[in-house]
Design a protein around this motif. Structure first.
Motif, PDB file in Angstrom:
ATOM      1  N   LEU A  59       0.822  -1.203   0.000  1.00 51.97           N
ATOM      2  CA  LEU A  59       0.000   0.000   0.000  1.00 51.97           C
ATOM      3  C   LEU A  59       0.859   1.258   0.000  1.00 51.97           C
ATOM      4  CD1 LEU A  59      -2.869   1.242   0.173  1.00 51.97           C
ATOM      5  CD2 LEU A  59      -2.546   1.259   2.658  1.00 51.97           C
ATOM      6  N   GLN A  63       1.100   3.976  -3.140  1.00 51.86           N
ATOM      7  CA  GLN A  63       0.460   5.270  -2.977  1.00 51.86           C
ATOM      8  C   GLN A  63       1.408   6.399  -2.596  1.00 51.86           C
ATOM      9  OE1 GLN A  63      -3.178   5.284  -0.780  1.00 51.86           O
ATOM     10  NE2 GLN A  63      -3.980   3.509  -1.840  1.00 51.86           N
ATOM     11  N   LYS A 150      -6.976  -4.924   3.737  1.00 55.82           N
ATOM     12  CA  LYS A 150      -7.099  -3.708   2.930  1.00 55.82           C
ATOM     13  C   LYS A 150      -7.637  -2.554   3.769  1.00 55.82           C
ATOM     14  CE  LYS A 150      -9.087  -2.011  -1.369  1.00 55.82           C
ATOM     15  NZ  LYS A 150      -9.878  -2.345  -2.556  1.00 55.82           N
ATOM     16  N   ARG A 151      -8.639  -2.816   4.564  1.00 59.35           N
ATOM     17  CA  ARG A 151      -9.238  -1.760   5.392  1.00 59.35           C
ATOM     18  C   ARG A 151      -8.269  -1.300   6.488  1.00 59.35           C
ATOM     19  NH1 ARG A 151     -14.302   0.413   6.813  1.00 59.35           N
ATOM     20  NH2 ARG A 151     -13.775   1.985   8.355  1.00 59.35           N
ATOM     21  N   GLN A 154      -5.278   0.663   5.052  1.00 54.36           N
ATOM     22  CA  GLN A 154      -5.689   2.006   4.617  1.00 54.36           C
ATOM     23  C   GLN A 154      -5.881   2.923   5.823  1.00 54.36           C
ATOM     24  OE1 GLN A 154      -5.996   2.988   1.175  1.00 54.36           O
ATOM     25  NE2 GLN A 154      -5.814   4.923   2.250  1.00 54.36           N
ATOM     26  N   ASP A 155      -6.451   2.390   6.898  1.00 52.49           N
ATOM     27  CA  ASP A 155      -6.601   3.181   8.121  1.00 52.49           C
ATOM     28  C   ASP A 155      -5.242   3.579   8.693  1.00 52.49           C
ATOM     29  OD1 ASP A 155      -9.353   3.014   7.925  1.00 52.49           O
ATOM     30  OD2 ASP A 155      -9.568   1.515   9.516  1.00 52.49           O
ATOM     31  N   ASN A 158      -3.818   6.336   6.503  1.00 51.03           N
ATOM     32  CA  ASN A 158      -4.538   7.584   6.759  1.00 51.03           C
ATOM     33  C   ASN A 158      -4.072   8.242   8.050  1.00 51.03           C
ATOM     34  OD1 ASN A 158      -6.016   7.281   4.427  1.00 51.03           O
ATOM     35  ND2 ASN A 158      -7.824   6.465   5.453  1.00 51.03           N
TER      36      ASN A 158
END
Length: 165
Positions: A59, A63, A150-151, A154-155, A158
């Motif tokens: 990830l 990104q 994935k969740r 991503q958290d 963030n």
């Protein structure tokens, strides 16, 4: 007709430009170090540590422009998987469950070499439900783990580098 077609194509191309994540705050950081997340959950899924660690690394590499390093990273993640469990979530008659929930929790420590105000230690957790009659193995298990990873990853991204979290 040609002008309308050209205008339509131009609008499509403009509208389909690649989405970029410009709202990151990595400061002067150039490298990222993500240590292996050991599985310390009471119920151990053998591949979970490897899958989670790779998901987090992939990830950040996709990104951001950060380079992955094995030591002395400008941004540094470590931690452990603290929970992997299945619990019933919706009942039907005869005290049986219609759905089960796979829950994964990960304790994450983040250090930013250039901005210690961004440092944190936090438990991230997420779940995915599945039919209680299904066996949690094979493709079903892999898909659920991938959804949850994935969740959670991503958290983590963030909270660590996104300005809008």
């Amino acid at each position: 007709m040609k002008k309308k077609l050209f205008a339509l194509i131009l609008l499509i191309l403009i509208g389909c430009k690649s989405y970029t994540f410009q709202n990151f705050d990595i400061g002067n950081a150039k490298t990222i170090q993500i240590d292996f997340f050991r599985n310390e959950a009471p119920l151990v899924e053998p591949q979970l540590s490897q899958k989670f660690t790779e998901s987090l690394q992939n990830l950040f590499l996709k990104q951001t422009k950060l380079q992955l390093t094995n030591s002395n990273g400008d941004l540094y993640f470590s931690g452990e998987i603290t929970d992997y469990r299945i619990k019933p979530v919706s009942g039907v008659s005869n005290q049986t469950a219609a759905q089960n929930r796979l829950i994964i929790s990960v304790n994450v420590r983040f250090r930013n070499k250039y901005n210690s105000n961004k440092n944190f230690e936090k438990v991230f957790s997420f779940y995915s439900d599945f039919d209680a009659n299904a066996q949690l193995s094979g493709d079903l298990q892999n898909n659920l783990i991938n959804q949850i990873n994935k969740r959670i990853t991503q958290d983590i991204l963030n909270l660590s580098i996104a300005n809008d979290f």
